[in-house]
Design an enzyme around this catalytic site. Sequence first.
Site, PDB file in Angstrom:
ATOM      1  N   TYR A   1     -14.739  -1.063  10.342  1.00 22.13           N
ATOM      2  CA  TYR A   1     -13.297  -1.072  10.139  1.00 22.13           C
ATOM      3  C   TYR A   1     -12.600  -1.879  11.224  1.00 22.13           C
ATOM      4  CZ  TYR A   1      -8.488   0.620   9.976  1.00 22.13           C
ATOM      5  OH  TYR A   1      -7.120   0.688   9.925  1.00 22.13           O
TER       6      TYR A   1
ATOM      7  N   GLY B   1       0.804  -1.223   0.000  1.00 24.56           N
ATOM      8  CA  GLY B   1       0.000   0.000   0.000  1.00 24.56           C
ATOM      9  C   GLY B   1       0.830   1.262   0.000  1.00 24.56           C
TER      10      GLY B   1
ATOM     11  N   PHE C   1      -0.870   6.523   4.192  1.00 16.89           N
ATOM     12  CA  PHE C   1      -0.307   7.431   5.192  1.00 16.89           C
ATOM     13  C   PHE C   1       0.807   6.743   5.991  1.00 16.89           C
ATOM     14  CE2 PHE C   1      -1.252   9.519   9.531  1.00 16.89           C
ATOM     15  CZ  PHE C   1      -0.329  10.523   9.321  1.00 16.89           C
TER      16      PHE C   1
ATOM     17  N   LYS D   1     -10.352  -5.419  11.232  1.00 19.34           N
ATOM     18  CA  LYS D   1      -9.005  -5.526  11.791  1.00 19.34           C
ATOM     19  C   LYS D   1      -8.895  -6.713  12.751  1.00 19.34           C
ATOM     20  CE  LYS D   1      -6.353  -2.226  10.167  1.00 19.34           C
ATOM     21  NZ  LYS D   1      -5.091  -2.542   9.471  1.00 19.34           N
TER      22      LYS D   1
ATOM     23  N   ALA E   1      -1.063  -2.077   4.441  1.00 18.50           N
ATOM     24  CA  ALA E   1      -2.319  -1.733   3.773  1.00 18.50           C
ATOM     25  C   ALA E   1      -3.478  -2.574   4.287  1.00 18.50           C
ATOM     26  CB  ALA E   1      -2.182  -1.928   2.274  1.00 18.50           C
TER      27      ALA E   1
ATOM     28  N   ARG F   1      -1.641  -0.074  -6.810  1.00 20.08           N
ATOM     29  CA  ARG F   1      -2.686  -0.754  -7.577  1.00 20.08           C
ATOM     30  C   ARG F   1      -2.574  -0.526  -9.071  1.00 20.08           C
ATOM     31  NH1 ARG F   1      -5.591   1.078  -3.137  1.00 20.08           N
ATOM     32  NH2 ARG F   1      -6.449   2.828  -4.319  1.00 20.08           N
TER      33      ARG F   1
ATOM     34  N   ASP G   1      -2.812  -5.792  -6.010  1.00 18.79           N
ATOM     35  CA  ASP G   1      -4.012  -5.307  -5.332  1.00 18.79           C
ATOM     36  C   ASP G   1      -4.426  -6.354  -4.304  1.00 18.79           C
ATOM     37  OD1 ASP G   1      -6.671  -4.621  -4.607  1.00 18.79           O
ATOM     38  OD2 ASP G   1      -6.969  -3.604  -6.530  1.00 18.79           O
TER      39      ASP G   1
ATOM     40  N   SER H   1      -7.161   8.794   9.572  1.00 18.41           N
ATOM     41  CA  SER H   1      -7.584   9.394  10.840  1.00 18.41           C
ATOM     42  C   SER H   1      -7.215  10.866  10.937  1.00 18.41           C
ATOM     43  CB  SER H   1      -6.963   8.624  12.013  1.00 18.41           C
ATOM     44  OG  SER H   1      -5.555   8.533  11.867  1.00 18.41           O
TER      45      SER H   1
END
Length: 341
Positions: free
Chosen positions: A155, A9, A13, A159, A83, A34, A62, A199
């Site tokens: 989300y 990824g 961030f 996780k 990612a 990707r 991907d 975030s």
Amino acid sequence: MTETVLVTGGTGFVAGWCIVELLNRGYAVRTTIRSPAKELAARAAVARGGASDDGLSFAIADLTAEDGWDAAMAGCDYVLHVASPLGGPDPADRNAYVGPARDGTLRVLRAAVAAGVRRVVMTSAAATARPPLSSDTVSDETMWADPDDPQFDAYRVSKILAERAAWDFMRQEGGTTEFATVLPGAVFGPILAAETLGSVRIIEGLTQGRPPVIPPLGFWVVDVRDLADAHIRAMTTPEAAGERFIAAGEFLWMADIARALRSGLGARGRKVPTRTLPAFILQLLLPFQPQLKPLAPLLGRQFRLTSEKARRVLGFTPRPATTTVVDCAESLLATTGPARA
């Protein structure tokens, strides 16, 4: 010989800062994107972070597809699986993200094991070690959150289940490849690209006066730069193999964050809200604000957790949380410009 690290990824961030830190420490870095069109943005982000991209290469892969992962892993010594895909027809569905996150993680792990990668470090979330709201227990790495607990949104459910699946796979099929996970709190700090805020949107919103009244919500803050360092330490520290590590610094209420921003930004923080909204009033508004319903269990709560293990084993030393949020806002203002501030 220079060691090679695959970071998944590459436009993200956290991944961006992992790439910057790895390059600055002399590693060769391969990162997944990707499509080829993402390469220029990734290179620009690395430059903003202060690293040369001479040792950076790209692989097209991907997390939602099988193609490309074997080639991405070829010749890699380590993997930082940062990612996590966000997808699904209905974000309000608590299981909407589970399939992409879990299946993507297993694709990475299968390819890493097949390639004989030395160690994989996976980014999870501190919420995966959070006990029920009623337990009043300090979270540590021995705990596993219940994905059916209503406190968790889609989300965080993804996780929890993705990390569980990863540990199950590595115990059964990991072979000689070692595995560790890093469980961050709320990740703030300087951004490398305006397109991948995550975030950080909380800080962006406050600098723009949103919400106009501050809700009673709080976060265990971790600086993205400290988090990248924790990943690399988990990758290289011998004692980290087979371990989970909570990576979090200080707890800040949103009101604390707002005060830090107004103080640190001076006149540029003039839009940061000053008024707070009591929890009981927000509870009354919830039936009329469907988007706020997932926050109901979190209002006014300060979850207790400890990052003592990461400090002891990895030497994790987080910087002050107020420094993190002000640095985050400074980078946002520099990137997005005063018109949005």
